[in-house]
Design an enzyme around this catalytic site. Structure first.
Site, PDB file in Angstrom:
ATOM      1  N   ALA A 164      -9.470   6.135   3.903  1.00  0.00           N
ATOM      2  CA  ALA A 164      -9.310   7.330   4.740  1.00  0.00           C
ATOM      3  C   ALA A 164     -10.585   8.142   4.894  1.00  0.00           C
ATOM      4  CB  ALA A 164      -8.215   8.248   4.200  1.00  0.00           C
ATOM      5  N   GLY A 165     -10.859   8.489   6.122  1.00  0.00           N
ATOM      6  CA  GLY A 165     -11.938   9.417   6.434  1.00  0.00           C
ATOM      7  C   GLY A 165     -13.299   8.770   6.642  1.00  0.00           C
ATOM      8  N   LYS A 212       0.871  -1.167   0.000  1.00  0.00           N
ATOM      9  CA  LYS A 212       0.000   0.000   0.000  1.00  0.00           C
ATOM     10  C   LYS A 212       0.908   1.217   0.000  1.00  0.00           C
ATOM     11  CE  LYS A 212      -3.392   2.682   2.324  1.00  0.00           C
ATOM     12  NZ  LYS A 212      -3.712   3.192   3.644  1.00  0.00           N
ATOM     13  N   GLY A 252      -8.220   9.883   9.348  1.00  0.00           N
ATOM     14  CA  GLY A 252      -8.522  10.040  10.761  1.00  0.00           C
ATOM     15  C   GLY A 252      -9.626  11.022  11.097  1.00  0.00           C
ATOM     16  N   ASN A 293      -9.668   2.217   9.463  1.00  0.00           N
ATOM     17  CA  ASN A 293      -8.814   1.978  10.616  1.00  0.00           C
ATOM     18  C   ASN A 293      -9.300   2.755  11.831  1.00  0.00           C
ATOM     19  OD1 ASN A 293      -6.790   1.612  12.505  1.00  0.00           O
ATOM     20  ND2 ASN A 293      -5.127   1.870  11.093  1.00  0.00           N
ATOM     21  N   THR A 294      -9.169   4.076  11.786  1.00  0.00           N
ATOM     22  CA  THR A 294      -9.467   4.897  12.968  1.00  0.00           C
ATOM     23  C   THR A 294     -10.835   4.580  13.573  1.00  0.00           C
ATOM     24  OG1 THR A 294      -8.129   6.634  11.991  1.00  0.00           O
ATOM     25  CG2 THR A 294      -9.573   7.276  13.807  1.00  0.00           C
TER      26      THR A 294
END
Lengths: 257, 66, 375
Positions: A184-185, A97, A158, A206-207
């Site tokens: 992301a996001g 990645k 995040g 993830n976050t």
């Protein structure tokens, strides 16, 4: 559900999970388990030789999950290429990645350095999954360079703000010939469902899983969000109708004989 | 001898091998990757490689990341 | 993979079976798609489509077209340079079998006169056409004509015989920015019957012409099947497949698609089938959904009324005031035509009608002078 195919390899899950920022390895494992994911991302860091700590590899079942190392921390193409080579030397399959984020505040991907690194890594035989701004022309260039996916961001990493780049990702989905993974996001199951309804091929989260008191439950919630969105896409969402039907139909002339 | 390990200077006994260093640091060879003087090494193949004065060594491992 | 290889993966027998299996809900589902799969496209050109579904299809096609292209129609005119030809295409007025046709290749004076005629009418995008007779109108001749005209026009396109990549490159360097190359029919078994001799009998060389042009960096590449020559459904499907193939590979190039229809007994040739207005309308709309950014071209083969009706559905380019005989604009008319024109309105009249319907006629949307290769 229909399988996701990346670089000729089939996956049953369309949810990829990042392993950063969890409160404990146990929390991380429970989120991975309940999310049904098959691809997990990891980062490479120097060992703190005064305090070696724990190695992530002992917590991830490599039979079950494809380990997708990222190049996080790289600020330019050269650093990213170096990290990718290290990951391969560590015995990982040649999947990478690609992340190049010189901006320390929003960690936004650098389009120019990302493309440079992608060109080099593809030539070295990597399956490159590039994290990128939601820029359709950049997606074309990356695909032309031979990346196996494109991974546009939904919002800065995040932030949990969802599909802020929706209109651009729509264009990327329309034009892409490789899987589009929104990365992301994405902070809520409704966000991933939205991405999947639009026709994204997969998402990476993830976050949102790490930063909750109950990662196991949240993992399941995201799993369902992804599945719901994919099913709706496959079934075909109701047609967007013009607000009012045109007073004279456009094909009336076909019936005037 | 003096070596640069992960960006810091450290003193080690002369003639130290990679295997011995990892053992000292309590690291498993199959879970780290090494870069010696900018060259990536296959750790297990180089377990008996001797380190030298002023070598630059990077010891890298996987951590959580998205 | 070349398009020839891709074509082999979709044998006609399997396609026809798939057409048989299409159900009404498959068409409904395809109508909801933001990005059509090639199977969705097949469903949308299915004969099983209902009147309501065709209306929905048209509404979506209209919306996409106005989003992407606004209310503009680009006008172009053909300039026939030569009707000399060594091919024996059964349906074409220029066929070498047509011994009654007066053969002609324009000289520089005649070319300039024809070009001035079109320029006076307002045209800045010109399509140059020849038959296939290298000794009379080969690559050198075309290159010469391009250099002769390139300063006078914003865009020069070619509709000539297929060439090698190097030859296309030469013409790009001379100032060509567009290419039209119809496959006529994608049916490999039928093709040799219709093109029994001459260089055009090489199916694969022609089929792969557009991709060689893409590699040479042509800015616009036009494809199409001459509808009615072969089986309508499979040729319509292959046209979409071909367009998608080119768009995926050459994203810097605009793909344009034409859908010329053979009329019954045109030039003494009886088409295998006649494609109805309904089928043509359906195909244009389905292509718009499959390829939202493709230019869709309608020539003066179609009559005025149908052209006007198709205007809002997806068409982006039209020819106007066309003459299909070399020297026909300024000289003796009606002799040596390639095919018969149905819309006889002058460019001025077409402009007025476009304006009446809220469309702007665009005479040029690009200046070849900006490209560094043109000096």
């Amino acid at each position: 559900m229909d399988p996701l195919v990346i670089a000729g390899r089939k996956f049953n899950s369309r949810l990829m999970v990042g392993t950063g920022k969890f409160s404990s390895n146990l929390a991380m494992q429970s989120a991975m388990e309940s999310s049904g994911c098959e691809i997990v991302t990891v980062a490479l860091r120097r060992v703190d030789i005064n305090n070696p700590g724990d190695n992530m590899l002992q917590h991830i079942d490599r039979e079950r999950y494809l380990l997708l190392p990222n190049t996080s921390g790289a600020r330019d193409a050269e650093e990213a290429v170096r990290l990718a080579r290290l990951a391969r030397a560590a015995g990982c399959e040649p999947w990478i990645k690609l992340e190049v984020t010189p901006d320390p505040y929003y960690l936004l991907p650098d389009p120019i350095e990302t493309l440079k690194a992608a060109i080099i890594l593809v030539k070295e035989g990597f399956n490159v999954l590039p994290y990128m701004p939601a820029d359709p022309v950049l997606a074309r260039h990356l695909e032309e360079a031979g990346t196996v996916t494109v991974m546009p961001l939904g919002a800065p990493i995040g932030t949990n703000r969802g599909m802020r780049t929706r209109d651009l990702i729509n264009i990327i989905i329309e034009q892409a010939n490789v899987p589009v993974v929104v990365d992301a996001g994405l902070g809520a199951p409704s966000h991933v469902a939205e991405a999947m309804e639009m026709g994204a091929d997969a998402v990476l989260v993830n976050t949102a899983l790490a930063d909750t008191p109950n990662p196991a439950l949240m993992g399941e919630a995201f799993k369902k969000g992804v599945e719901a969105g994919r099913m709706a896409y496959l079934a075909g969402l109701g047609p967007q109708r013009a607000k009012a039907q045109a007073s004279s139909p456009l094909t009336g002339f076909l019936r005037e004989e | 001898m003096n070596m640069h390990v992960n960006g810091e200077n450290h003193q080690f006994d002369a003639g130290l091998t990679i295997g011995q260093l990892l053992k000292q640091l309590d690291l498993q060879p199959d879970r780290v990757v090494l870069e010696l003087n900018q060259n990536i090494l296959n750790t297990t193949d180089n377990i008996n490689t001797e380190l030298h004065e002023k070598d630059k060594l990077e010891i890298i491992q996987f951590v959580g990341g998205g | 993979m070349s398009f020839f290889d891709l074509l082999q993966k979709y044998p006609a027998t399997e396609l026809l079976q798939r057409f048989e299996q299409v159900e009404t809900q498959d068409i409904d589902r395809a109508l909801t798609r933001q990005k059509l799969s090639i199977d969705d496209f097949l469903c949308l050109i299915s004969p099983k489509i209902s009147d309501n579904q065709i209306e929905t299809l048209a509404q979506i096609a209209h919306r996409i077209t106005s989003q992407r292209f606004g209310r503009t129609i680009q006008l172009y005119a053909p300039l026939y340079l030569s009707n000399e030809c060594h091919n024996g295409c059964k349906y074409c007025g220029f066929s070498a079998d047509n011994h009654d046709l007066r053969r002609k290749t324009l000289n520089d004076d005649e070319i300039l006169r024809e070009a001035e005629h079109l320029h006076r009418q307002g045209f800045r995008h010109i399509l140059l056409l020849t038959g296939e007779a290298p000794e009379a109108a080969g690559v050198d001749f075309i290159e010469h004509v391009v250099r002769l005209l390139s300063k006078r026009f914003s865009s020069l396109s070619l509709e000539v015989f297929p060439m090698s990549r190097e030859e296309y490159q030469r013409l790009v360097d001379a100032g060509v920015d567009g290419l039209t190359l119809y496959q006529e029919t994608y049916d490999q078994n039928l093709y040799p019957d219709l093109h029994p001799y001459g260089p055009k009998s090489d199916f694969q060389f022609r089929l792969e012409g557009p991709e060689r042009a893409g590699q040479a960096g042509l800015r616009r590449i036009g494809i199409g099947a001459l509808l009615g020559l072969g089986d309508y459904l499979t040729d319509a499907f292959y046209t979409g497949l071909h367009a998608r193939y080119l768009m995926q590979r050459f994203w810097r190039t605009q793909v344009t698609i034409s859908f010329p229809r053979l009329r019954p007994a045109e030039g003494g040739f009886a088409p295998r089938s006649f494609v109805s207005d309904r089928q043509l309308t359906q195909l244009i709309c389905a292509l718009r959904l499959l390829a939202p950014d493709a230019g869709l071209v309608l020539s003066t083969r179609e009559d005025a009324e149908l052209r006007d009706n198709l205007l809002p559905l997806g068409i982006t380019q039209m020819s106007a005031g066309s003459c299909t005989a070399p020297g026909g604009y300024e000289g003796d008319e009606g002799d040596g035509e390639q095919f018969t024109i149905s819309d006889h309105r002058t460019p001025e009249e077409i402009c007025d009608i476009l304006a009446e319907r809220g469309y702007e006629a665009v005479w040029k949307d690009w200046d070849g002078a900006f490209a560094d290769q043109r000096t």
